[in-house]
Design a protein around this motif. Structure first.
Motif, short mmCIF file in Angstrom:
data_model
loop_
_atom_site.label_atom_id
_atom_site.label_comp_id
_atom_site.label_asym_id
_atom_site.label_seq_id
_atom_site.Cartn_x
_atom_site.Cartn_y
_atom_site.Cartn_z
N GLN A 124 -12.46 3.04 17.83
CA GLN A 124 -13.61 3.32 16.97
C GLN A 124 -13.17 3.92 15.64
O GLN A 124 -13.67 3.55 14.56
CB GLN A 124 -14.57 4.28 17.70
CG GLN A 124 -15.82 4.64 16.92
CD GLN A 124 -16.89 3.58 17.02
OE1 GLN A 124 -16.61 2.38 16.90
NE2 GLN A 124 -18.12 4.00 17.26
N LYS A 125 -12.20 4.84 15.70
CA LYS A 125 -11.69 5.45 14.47
C LYS A 125 -11.06 4.40 13.56
O LYS A 125 -11.26 4.40 12.34
CB LYS A 125 -10.66 6.52 14.81
CG LYS A 125 -11.25 7.80 15.39
CD LYS A 125 -10.15 8.81 15.67
CE LYS A 125 -10.72 10.10 16.23
NZ LYS A 125 -9.64 11.08 16.56
N GLU A 126 -10.27 3.51 14.17
CA GLU A 126 -9.59 2.48 13.39
C GLU A 126 -10.60 1.53 12.73
O GLU A 126 -10.42 1.12 11.57
CB GLU A 126 -8.63 1.68 14.28
CG GLU A 126 -7.43 2.48 14.76
CD GLU A 126 -6.58 2.99 13.61
OE1 GLU A 126 -6.39 2.24 12.62
OE2 GLU A 126 -6.12 4.15 13.67
N GLN A 127 -11.65 1.18 13.45
CA GLN A 127 -12.67 0.29 12.90
C GLN A 127 -13.42 0.96 11.74
O GLN A 127 -13.71 0.33 10.72
CB GLN A 127 -13.67 -0.11 14.00
CG GLN A 127 -13.09 -1.08 15.02
CD GLN A 127 -12.70 -2.41 14.39
OE1 GLN A 127 -13.38 -2.94 13.50
NE2 GLN A 127 -11.56 -2.95 14.83
N LYS A 128 -13.71 2.24 11.91
CA LYS A 128 -14.46 2.95 10.87
C LYS A 128 -13.63 3.15 9.60
O LYS A 128 -14.18 3.27 8.50
CB LYS A 128 -14.94 4.31 11.41
CG LYS A 128 -16.09 4.18 12.37
CD LYS A 128 -16.63 5.54 12.80
CE LYS A 128 -17.86 5.39 13.69
NZ LYS A 128 -18.43 6.69 14.12
N LYS A 129 -12.29 3.20 9.77
CA LYS A 129 -11.42 3.32 8.60
C LYS A 129 -11.54 2.11 7.69
O LYS A 129 -11.32 2.19 6.48
CB LYS A 129 -9.96 3.49 9.05
CG LYS A 129 -9.62 4.85 9.60
CD LYS A 129 -8.16 4.91 10.00
CE LYS A 129 -7.80 6.26 10.60
NZ LYS A 129 -6.38 6.31 11.03
N LYS A 130 -11.87 0.96 8.30
CA LYS A 130 -11.96 -0.29 7.53
C LYS A 130 -13.27 -0.38 6.74
O LYS A 130 -13.44 -1.27 5.91
CB LYS A 130 -11.86 -1.49 8.46
CG LYS A 130 -10.52 -1.56 9.20
CD LYS A 130 -10.51 -2.70 10.21
CE LYS A 130 -9.20 -2.76 10.99
NZ LYS A 130 -9.20 -3.85 11.99
N VAL A 131 -14.22 0.49 7.04
CA VAL A 131 -15.53 0.47 6.38
C VAL A 131 -15.59 1.60 5.36
O VAL A 131 -15.48 2.77 5.72
CB VAL A 131 -16.66 0.62 7.42
CG1 VAL A 131 -18.02 0.65 6.72
CG2 VAL A 131 -16.60 -0.48 8.44
N PRO A 132 -15.76 1.28 4.08
CA PRO A 132 -15.75 2.32 3.03
C PRO A 132 -17.07 3.07 2.89
O PRO A 132 -17.38 3.57 1.81
CB PRO A 132 -15.44 1.51 1.76
CG PRO A 132 -16.03 0.17 2.02
CD PRO A 132 -15.89 -0.08 3.49
N PHE A 133 -17.84 3.11 3.94
CA PHE A 133 -19.12 3.82 3.91
C PHE A 133 -19.25 4.68 5.17
O PHE A 133 -18.87 4.24 6.27
CB PHE A 133 -20.30 2.84 3.81
CG PHE A 133 -20.29 2.01 2.57
CD1 PHE A 133 -20.82 2.51 1.38
CD2 PHE A 133 -19.75 0.73 2.57
CE1 PHE A 133 -20.80 1.74 0.23
CE2 PHE A 133 -19.72 -0.03 1.42
CZ PHE A 133 -20.24 0.47 0.25
N LYS A 134 -19.80 5.87 5.01
CA LYS A 134 -19.94 6.78 6.14
C LYS A 134 -21.20 6.50 6.96
O LYS A 134 -21.29 6.90 8.12
CB LYS A 134 -19.96 8.23 5.65
CG LYS A 134 -18.63 8.67 5.03
CD LYS A 134 -18.71 10.11 4.56
CE LYS A 134 -17.39 10.54 3.95
NZ LYS A 134 -17.43 11.95 3.45
N SER A 135 -22.19 5.84 6.32
CA SER A 135 -23.45 5.59 7.03
C SER A 135 -24.13 4.33 6.51
O SER A 135 -23.79 3.82 5.42
CB SER A 135 -24.40 6.79 6.86
OG SER A 135 -24.76 6.92 5.49
N VAL A 136 -25.12 3.86 7.25
CA VAL A 136 -25.90 2.69 6.84
C VAL A 136 -26.68 3.02 5.57
O VAL A 136 -26.84 2.17 4.68
CB VAL A 136 -26.86 2.27 7.96
CG1 VAL A 136 -27.77 1.13 7.50
CG2 VAL A 136 -26.08 1.84 9.20
N GLU A 137 -27.16 4.25 5.47
CA GLU A 137 -27.95 4.66 4.30
C GLU A 137 -27.10 4.57 3.02
O GLU A 137 -27.57 4.11 1.97
CB GLU A 137 -28.45 6.10 4.49
CG GLU A 137 -29.53 6.27 5.54
CD GLU A 137 -29.00 6.20 6.96
OE1 GLU A 137 -29.79 5.94 7.89
OE2 GLU A 137 -27.76 6.38 7.14
N GLU A 138 -25.85 5.00 3.14
CA GLU A 138 -24.96 4.94 1.98
C GLU A 138 -24.69 3.48 1.58
O GLU A 138 -24.68 3.13 0.39
CB GLU A 138 -23.64 5.64 2.30
CG GLU A 138 -22.68 5.77 1.12
CD GLU A 138 -21.40 6.50 1.49
OE1 GLU A 138 -20.39 6.29 0.79
OE2 GLU A 138 -21.42 7.27 2.48
#
Length: 235
Positions: free
Chosen positions: A72-86
């Protein structure tokens, strides 16, 4: 003869050592406690086996949990946003620029491509939610198994085991003290016997002196009576 209290007390201590065998109350108590210990150990083995099985399940789930968290951490590193709202805020900002119609064609194409890419990224947030739910489920499973290991019966058995062991240690200490002082106890009984014999000897001496004095007095009276009779005869 009447037994001397001091000798009786010493003899009782010696008998406690001599009788410290399988038929003595202390030994019977020890045997009973050891039998109970054996029974508790047998019951504890059942709890130990069940606890070991629970631990293996926890270890397996924990390994799976760590793997999922790391992924999960590795996948989230690939996304330059912390949340859907952002992410939505970025999409809205780009779309607003496109909607003005003032952008150069090349910039507009770049903005539309980024918006399309952001929508694909947005779908990955759904997988993040599913992954988070899976992680939460694993954590709950581990917590539930740990609760089953908190067995009041197992704790009661452990407490009883400790209490029995403490009682056995006290009995063993008393037994060791008896054997340690065995020579002293025999000496004590011998001294008490010697004291009693000395008392008997003194009493016998007093009695002998009394009877000897009585015989001397009777001899004296007989001699006095003889002399009186002899005097009367002469007269």
């Amino acid at each position: 003869s009447v037994a001397d209290p001091q000798q009786n007390a010493a003899k009782a201590k010696v008998d406690a050592v001599r009788n410290n065998n399988k038929d003595s109350p202390a030994q019977q108590k020890q045997q009973s406690l050891r039998a109970e210990l054996a029974q508790i150990r047998q019951q504890q083995q059942g709890h130990k086996d069940a606890r070991a099985l629970s631990q293996r399940k926890i270890d397996d789930l924990d390994a799976k949990l760590k793997t999922r968290i790391e992924a999960q951490k590795e996948q989230k590193k690939k996304v330059p946003f912390k949340s859907v709202e952002e992410l939505d805020a970025r999409i809205d900002a780009l779309q607003a620029q496109v909607d003005t119609g003032t952008m150069k064609l090349v910039d507009e194409k770049k903005a539309l491509a980024e918006i399309s890419n952001l929508h694909r990224i947005k779908k990955s947030f759904g997988t993040f939610a599913d992954a988070d739910k899976g992680i939460a489920d694993l954590k709950q499973q581990i917590a539930d198994i740990k609760k089953t290991r908190e067995d009041p019966e197992a704790k009661a058995l452990s407490d009883r085991y400790a209490a029995i062991q403490k009682e056995l240690d006290a009995l063993k200490a008393d037994q060791d003290e008896l054997f340690k002082n065995r020579r002293g106890l025999f000496d004590e009984m011998g001294k008490a016997r010697d004291d009693q014999q000395e008392k008997w000897a003194n009493l016998k001496q007093i009695k002998d002196a009394y009877f000897q004095a009585g015989r001397a007095f009777k001899d004296y009276e007989r001699e006095a009576a003889r002399q009186r009779a002899e005097k009367r005869k002469q007269e």
